[in-house]
Design a protein around this motif. Structure first.
Motif, PDB file in Angstrom:
ATOM      1  N   LEU A  60       1.926  15.189  -4.315  1.00  0.00           N
ATOM      2  CA  LEU A  60       0.689  14.035  -4.141  1.00  0.00           C
ATOM      3  C   LEU A  60      -0.474  14.485  -5.054  1.00  0.00           C
ATOM      4  CD1 LEU A  60       0.850  13.575  -0.016  1.00  0.00           C
ATOM      5  CD2 LEU A  60       1.812  11.970  -2.110  1.00  0.00           C
ATOM      6  N   GLY A  61      -0.996  13.439  -5.574  1.00  0.00           N
ATOM      7  CA  GLY A  61      -2.180  13.860  -6.406  1.00  0.00           C
ATOM      8  C   GLY A  61      -1.953  13.417  -7.615  1.00  0.00           C
ATOM      9  N   ILE A  62      -0.595  13.370  -8.346  1.00  0.00           N
ATOM     10  CA  ILE A  62      -0.384  12.572  -9.446  1.00  0.00           C
ATOM     11  C   ILE A  62       0.922  11.769  -9.185  1.00  0.00           C
ATOM     12  CG2 ILE A  62      -1.543  14.347 -11.007  1.00  0.00           C
ATOM     13  CD1 ILE A  62       1.480  15.327 -11.451  1.00  0.00           C
ATOM     14  N   ARG A  63       1.168  10.748 -10.015  1.00  0.00           N
ATOM     15  CA  ARG A  63       2.472  10.169  -9.612  1.00  0.00           C
ATOM     16  C   ARG A  63       3.681  10.731 -10.461  1.00  0.00           C
ATOM     17  NH1 ARG A  63       2.598   5.519  -6.191  1.00  0.00           N
ATOM     18  NH2 ARG A  63       0.476   4.683  -6.179  1.00  0.00           N
ATOM     19  N   THR A  64       4.702  10.850  -9.719  1.00  0.00           N
ATOM     20  CA  THR A  64       6.018  11.569 -10.403  1.00  0.00           C
ATOM     21  C   THR A  64       7.214  10.350 -10.499  1.00  0.00           C
ATOM     22  OG1 THR A  64       7.096  12.336  -8.343  1.00  0.00           O
ATOM     23  CG2 THR A  64       5.260  13.583  -9.401  1.00  0.00           C
ATOM     24  N   HIS A  98      -7.417   1.418 -14.844  1.00  0.00           N
ATOM     25  CA  HIS A  98      -7.903   0.329 -15.853  1.00  0.00           C
ATOM     26  C   HIS A  98      -7.069  -0.255 -16.590  1.00  0.00           C
ATOM     27  CE1 HIS A  98     -11.659   1.904 -13.893  1.00  0.00           C
ATOM     28  NE2 HIS A  98     -11.633   3.055 -14.594  1.00  0.00           N
ATOM     29  N   LEU A  99      -5.861   0.196 -16.682  1.00  0.00           N
ATOM     30  CA  LEU A  99      -4.606  -0.636 -17.591  1.00  0.00           C
ATOM     31  C   LEU A  99      -4.191  -1.474 -16.765  1.00  0.00           C
ATOM     32  CD1 LEU A  99      -3.167   2.823 -19.030  1.00  0.00           C
ATOM     33  CD2 LEU A  99      -4.812   1.341 -19.999  1.00  0.00           C
ATOM     34  N   SER A 100      -4.419  -2.704 -17.180  1.00  0.00           N
ATOM     35  CA  SER A 100      -3.779  -3.738 -16.333  1.00  0.00           C
ATOM     36  C   SER A 100      -2.773  -4.539 -17.104  1.00  0.00           C
ATOM     37  CB  SER A 100      -4.840  -4.839 -15.916  1.00  0.00           C
ATOM     38  OG  SER A 100      -5.388  -5.210 -17.254  1.00  0.00           O
ATOM     39  N   GLY A 101      -1.619  -4.938 -16.587  1.00  0.00           N
ATOM     40  CA  GLY A 101      -0.537  -5.568 -17.102  1.00  0.00           C
ATOM     41  C   GLY A 101       0.122  -4.625 -18.143  1.00  0.00           C
ATOM     42  N   TRP A 102       0.177  -3.357 -17.827  1.00  0.00           N
ATOM     43  CA  TRP A 102       0.690  -2.477 -18.923  1.00  0.00           C
ATOM     44  C   TRP A 102       2.268  -2.335 -18.771  1.00  0.00           C
ATOM     45  CZ3 TRP A 102       3.304   1.553 -21.061  1.00  0.00           C
ATOM     46  CH2 TRP A 102       2.880   2.189 -22.160  1.00  0.00           C
ATOM     47  N   ARG A 103       3.291  -2.626 -19.780  1.00  0.00           N
ATOM     48  CA  ARG A 103       4.656  -2.679 -19.317  1.00  0.00           C
ATOM     49  C   ARG A 103       5.226  -1.761 -20.835  1.00  0.00           C
ATOM     50  NH1 ARG A 103       4.002  -2.691 -15.204  1.00  0.00           N
ATOM     51  NH2 ARG A 103       4.338  -4.177 -13.586  1.00  0.00           N
ATOM     52  N   PRO A 145      10.779  -0.436 -10.242  1.00  0.00           N
ATOM     53  CA  PRO A 145      10.240  -1.597  -9.597  1.00  0.00           C
ATOM     54  C   PRO A 145       9.014  -2.240 -10.274  1.00  0.00           C
ATOM     55  CG  PRO A 145       9.822   0.594  -8.537  1.00  0.00           C
ATOM     56  CD  PRO A 145      10.794   0.759  -9.488  1.00  0.00           C
ATOM     57  N   ALA A 146       8.674  -3.296 -10.255  1.00  0.00           N
ATOM     58  CA  ALA A 146       7.821  -4.066 -10.921  1.00  0.00           C
ATOM     59  C   ALA A 146       6.158  -3.801 -10.267  1.00  0.00           C
ATOM     60  CB  ALA A 146       7.961  -5.584 -11.156  1.00  0.00           C
ATOM     61  N   GLU A 147       6.376  -3.555  -8.970  1.00  0.00           N
ATOM     62  CA  GLU A 147       5.238  -3.373  -8.135  1.00  0.00           C
ATOM     63  C   GLU A 147       5.293  -2.052  -7.342  1.00  0.00           C
ATOM     64  OE1 GLU A 147       5.070  -8.065  -6.947  1.00  0.00           O
ATOM     65  OE2 GLU A 147       3.951  -6.627  -5.469  1.00  0.00           O
ATOM     66  N   PRO A 148       4.111  -1.463  -6.924  1.00  0.00           N
ATOM     67  CA  PRO A 148       4.513  -0.347  -6.318  1.00  0.00           C
ATOM     68  C   PRO A 148       4.696  -0.588  -4.864  1.00  0.00           C
ATOM     69  CG  PRO A 148       1.733  -0.973  -6.834  1.00  0.00           C
ATOM     70  CD  PRO A 148       2.665  -1.839  -7.455  1.00  0.00           C
ATOM     71  N   ASP A 149       5.146   0.387  -4.112  1.00  0.00           N
ATOM     72  CA  ASP A 149       5.426   0.269  -2.729  1.00  0.00           C
ATOM     73  C   ASP A 149       4.200  -0.185  -2.019  1.00  0.00           C
ATOM     74  OD1 ASP A 149       7.908   2.795  -3.299  1.00  0.00           O
ATOM     75  OD2 ASP A 149       8.251   0.742  -2.882  1.00  0.00           O
ATOM     76  N   GLU A 150       4.236  -1.309  -1.004  1.00  0.00           N
ATOM     77  CA  GLU A 150       3.384  -1.454  -0.125  1.00  0.00           C
ATOM     78  C   GLU A 150       3.402  -0.391   0.984  1.00  0.00           C
ATOM     79  OE1 GLU A 150       5.345  -4.981   1.121  1.00  0.00           O
ATOM     80  OE2 GLU A 150       5.765  -4.017   2.998  1.00  0.00           O
ATOM     81  N   THR A 151       2.305  -0.258   1.598  1.00  0.00           N
ATOM     82  CA  THR A 151       2.132   0.917   2.515  1.00  0.00           C
ATOM     83  C   THR A 151       2.771   0.607   3.973  1.00  0.00           C
ATOM     84  OG1 THR A 151       0.064   1.673   1.491  1.00  0.00           O
ATOM     85  CG2 THR A 151       0.532   2.686   3.693  1.00  0.00           C
ATOM     86  N   PRO A 152       3.927   0.989   4.203  1.00  0.00           N
ATOM     87  CA  PRO A 152       4.314   0.950   5.404  1.00  0.00           C
ATOM     88  C   PRO A 152       3.564   1.015   6.805  1.00  0.00           C
ATOM     89  CG  PRO A 152       5.919   2.104   4.148  1.00  0.00           C
ATOM     90  CD  PRO A 152       4.486   2.277   3.537  1.00  0.00           C
ATOM     91  N   GLU A 153       3.722   0.344   7.750  1.00  0.00           N
ATOM     92  CA  GLU A 153       2.673   0.657   8.903  1.00  0.00           C
ATOM     93  C   GLU A 153       2.747   2.118   9.576  1.00  0.00           C
ATOM     94  OE1 GLU A 153       3.572  -1.704  12.396  1.00  0.00           O
ATOM     95  OE2 GLU A 153       1.566  -1.181  13.188  1.00  0.00           O
ATOM     96  N   TYR A 154       4.134   2.723   9.300  1.00  0.00           N
ATOM     97  CA  TYR A 154       4.212   4.186  10.062  1.00  0.00           C
ATOM     98  C   TYR A 154       3.346   4.824   9.222  1.00  0.00           C
ATOM     99  CZ  TYR A 154       7.891   5.232   6.759  1.00  0.00           C
ATOM    100  OH  TYR A 154       8.717   5.453   5.518  1.00  0.00           O
ATOM    101  N   VAL A 155       3.222   4.762   7.642  1.00  0.00           N
ATOM    102  CA  VAL A 155       2.548   5.402   7.030  1.00  0.00           C
ATOM    103  C   VAL A 155       0.932   5.419   7.164  1.00  0.00           C
ATOM    104  CG1 VAL A 155       1.961   5.946   4.615  1.00  0.00           C
ATOM    105  CG2 VAL A 155       4.186   5.485   5.216  1.00  0.00           C
ATOM    106  N   ARG A 166       3.949   2.374 -14.448  1.00  0.00           N
ATOM    107  CA  ARG A 166       3.235   2.199 -15.514  1.00  0.00           C
ATOM    108  C   ARG A 166       3.800   2.715 -16.691  1.00  0.00           C
ATOM    109  NH1 ARG A 166      -1.244   3.498 -11.999  1.00  0.00           N
ATOM    110  NH2 ARG A 166      -2.125   1.622 -11.249  1.00  0.00           N
ATOM    111  N   GLY A 167       5.010   2.176 -17.166  1.00  0.00           N
ATOM    112  CA  GLY A 167       5.701   2.484 -18.567  1.00  0.00           C
ATOM    113  C   GLY A 167       5.951   4.020 -18.491  1.00  0.00           C
ATOM    114  N   PHE A 168       6.079   4.656 -17.463  1.00  0.00           N
ATOM    115  CA  PHE A 168       6.533   5.935 -17.475  1.00  0.00           C
ATOM    116  C   PHE A 168       5.161   6.951 -18.108  1.00  0.00           C
ATOM    117  CE2 PHE A 168      10.336   6.317 -15.697  1.00  0.00           C
ATOM    118  CZ  PHE A 168      10.845   5.115 -15.988  1.00  0.00           C
TER     119      PHE A 168
END
Lengths: 132, 512
Positions: free
Chosen positions: B430-434, B506-511, B467-477, B363-365
């Motif tokens: 975990l708890g905030i993005r880094t 709530h911010l959509s399409g933010w780049r 990456p444009a999209e967040p990582d999908e959650t893998p099955e093992y996770v 999200r644009g850092f």
């Protein structure tokens, strides 16, 4: 293919064995808002729909299953086999820890089979609904 | 390893008995650690937002210095001096950022009879004027980035300077750094707007709209040399750090030795850095920043600016030389000579540092704030973590988003990169993005692996690295999440708190 199996090895720390290896996964958060970390990947996951976003489009088409993320009671089953659902539709309504947890369709799909009844207590990773 | 003085030796050597650290987070903890090893009492200061921060508990004493906003607390010279007085401190270490390069603090310390751990106030002021610093270096025979510092600060005067320097040119703020008040001018049509914008930004950020002009170099590398001076007139260099991996003039990865330097080039650059430091009359720790154009023995380097403080990336130099720079700062500030003999230090192995920021690359850092639900530092041989956060703690909104530094030291660059990658993969926050996923992509990028980076690297490779999209959650996770959900559901007898939701979603399409 064997499903992955997880073992708790510490507070919020799990070792997951899957085909060909094992990984350490850290989990924290609360129902509805789980955070997980594994090998530098961070995932944020709500309860419910088995998310298969298939960003690289490499997933084979096949039945998708919905299961409960935690023990709960099925309050309502909103679909029947053969029904068409749209992405985001609530398919099964669970109740766990005094909260209502909707399991939603991860994509437009057709209901293949329903494996639960209203009033039933279900365990995590039991398939409740199959979609295609 | 540098020798640790005995207790007797240290009480004879050390004039400083109680040090106030005018900072917070990881650097406050770093300085407190040096104090403990030297038997110096430490005094922490904290704003209301930091009352439960780890640096407060780590110090011997702590003084509250005001409300959360930095301007009313960490940036307040009167409050810092007051805190020193109430706590009986005899010295102040400013850390980096905040008041570290503010001559007012250095002056106020002197007036209050406090030892300031850093250079004299006039040197800070002198190097703080980028125009003044350039002029000093030119007269000392240190090559500077081709450019002009026009006395005529009118639009016409600046326009003429740009014409003489030739486009592409950079308009820069004399009173500042970090990219603020800076504008690139490529086309003639951009000149007027650039002058207005740069002047406005510089005035707002630094209270001074004076500008100078530099030629924009072709894909330069940022290579800086660490220097150290004592109060006996000795100045040494502590070799270089390569800091080309920057995002909007914010450093992200630093390393030493620089893969771009040959021994001959290193000798020329370090000699120039010592000349520069002597010209400035420097004392204590400082850094000469250079821009490097070209490769090999005949690459051209130019003075960019001087940083008159201990820097975030000092840990890279500590690792590759096996020294403790904060200890040396305290020694020098006490009047002792530099603890290193000329020529006794050599770079051994390779060290790389990654800066962990509370920012969401997807999200644009966007800076992140919130509670750390889970936080575990990697503990591996050859890996050092300097962090200012703990599990369960809150990351406040008010301050710089730097959370931690991870430094890997190994025999070769390749091994250091591999080691740093493993450390980041074992660093769950975990708890905030880094920016950890972003850091891993940088370290695994083929250009970074071959050391082929310059200051345009992150911009050039942005699309692959972010990456444009967040990582999908893998099955093992998901499997682990399910087990955790079960465990926590059955363990606690109470209903869990409602999830607070993610305001940023709530911010959509933010780049950016």
């Amino acid at each position: 293919m064997d499903a992955p199996t997880a073992t708790r090895i510490g507070d919020g720390v799990y070792r997951v064995h899957h085909e060909g290896g094992s990984r350490i996964v850290y989990v924290a958060g609360a129902p509805g808002d789980w955070w997980a970390f594994a090998d530098g990947i961070v995932c944020r996951d709500d309860f419910g729909a088995a998310r298969q976003r298939g960003r690289r489009g490499a997933r084979a088409a096949g039945p998708e299953t919905l299961s409960a993320p935690m023990p709960g009671t099925v309050i309502k089953v909103l679909v029947q086999p053969g029904a068409a659902v749209k992405k985001g539709d609530t398919i099964v309504l669970l109740e766990a820890m005094k909260m209502e947890l909707p399991l939603r369709a991860p994509a437009d799909a057709t209901v293949v089979a329903v494996h639960c009844r209203e009033g039933e207590l279900v365990q995590p990773d039991t398939t409740l609904v199959e979609l295609a | 390893m540098s020798s640790v003085p005995s207790v007797v030796e240290s009480s004879e050597r050390f004039v400083i008995r109680r040090l106030l650290i005018a900072n917070r987070g990881e650097i406050a903890l770093r300085i407190i650690r040096a104090c403990r090893e030297l038997g110096i009492e430490s005094v922490a200061v904290y704003s209301e937002a930091d009352a439960r921060a780890p640096h407060v508990a780590a110090a011997d004493r702590a003084v509250a210095i005001g409300p959360a906003p930095a301007a009313d607390s960490y940036l307040s010279v009167p409050r810092v001096i007051d805190a020193a007085s109430t706590s009986g401190a005899d010295a102040v270490h400013p850390g980096y950022g905040f008041l570290a390069e503010n001559p007012t603090l250095a002056d106020a310390c002197e007036a209050a009879g406090l030892i300031f751990v850093g250079p004299p106030a006039r040197v800070i002021a002198g190097m703080g004027s980028k125009i003044g610093a350039r002029a000093l270096m030119e007269s000392a025979g240190v090559p500077v980035v081709p450019g002009e510092t026009p006395d005529d600060q009118s639009d016409t005067g600046l326009r003429r300077a740009i014409d003489r320097v030739k486009r592409p040119a950079l308009l820069k703020a004399s009173a500042g750094g970090g990219g603020k008040g800076m504008r690139l001018v490529r086309e003639a049509s951009e000149i007027d707007d650039a002058i207005q914008a740069a002047r406005r930004e510089a005035t707002a950020a630094f209270g001074d709209g004076s500008l100078y002009v530099e030629r924009r170099l072709d894909r330069p590398r940022h290579v800086e040399v660490q220097i150290f001076g004592d109060h006996h007139g000795r100045i040494v260099h502590l070799f270089e750090r390569e800091c080309s991996v920057q995002r909007r003039h914010q450093k992200v990865i630093e390393e030493s030795p620089s893969p771009a330097l040959t021994p001959a080039l290193r000798a020329r650059m370090t000699a120039a850095a010592v000349t520069a430091a002597k010209a400035a009359g420097y004392r204590n720790a400082g850094t000469i920043e250079f821009l490097l154009e070209g490769r090999g023995d005949n690459a051209r380097f130019y003075f960019l600016e001087m940083n008159t403080r201990l820097q975030v990336e000092h840990a890279v130099t500590e690792a590759v030389l096996g020294i403790d720079m904060v200890r040396a700062q305290l020694l020098v500030a006490s009047g002792a000579p530099l603890p290193w003999a000329e020529g006794s230090l050599t770079q051994r192995g390779h060290a790389i540092e990654a800066r962990v920021y509370a920012e969401d690359p997807a999200r644009g850092f966007l800076p992140q704030a919130g509670r750390l639900l889970l936080y575990r530092e990697p503990q591996l041989p050859g890996v050092r973590v300097d962090a200012g956060i703990v599990e369960g703690g809150d990351v406040p909104v008010h301050y710089d988003p730097l959370l931690a530094k991870v430094i890997a030291l190994a025999e070769t660059r390749e091994l250091a990169v591999a080691r740093l990658v493993q450390a980041l993969r074992a660093y769950p926050i975990l708890g905030i993005r880094t920016n950890i996923p972003f850091l891993l992509r940088i370290l695994e990028h083929p250009r970074f692996r071959t050391g082929d980076v310059d200051t345009s690297f992150l911009d050039d490779e942005y699309a692959t690295l972010v990456p444009a999209e967040p990582d999908e959650t893998p099955e093992y996770v998901r499997t682990a999440i399910a087990l955790h959900a079960t465990n926590t559901a059955s363990a606690s007898g109470q209903p869990p708190p409602r999830s607070s939701g993610d305001p940023w979603s709530h911010l959509s399409g933010w780049r950016s």
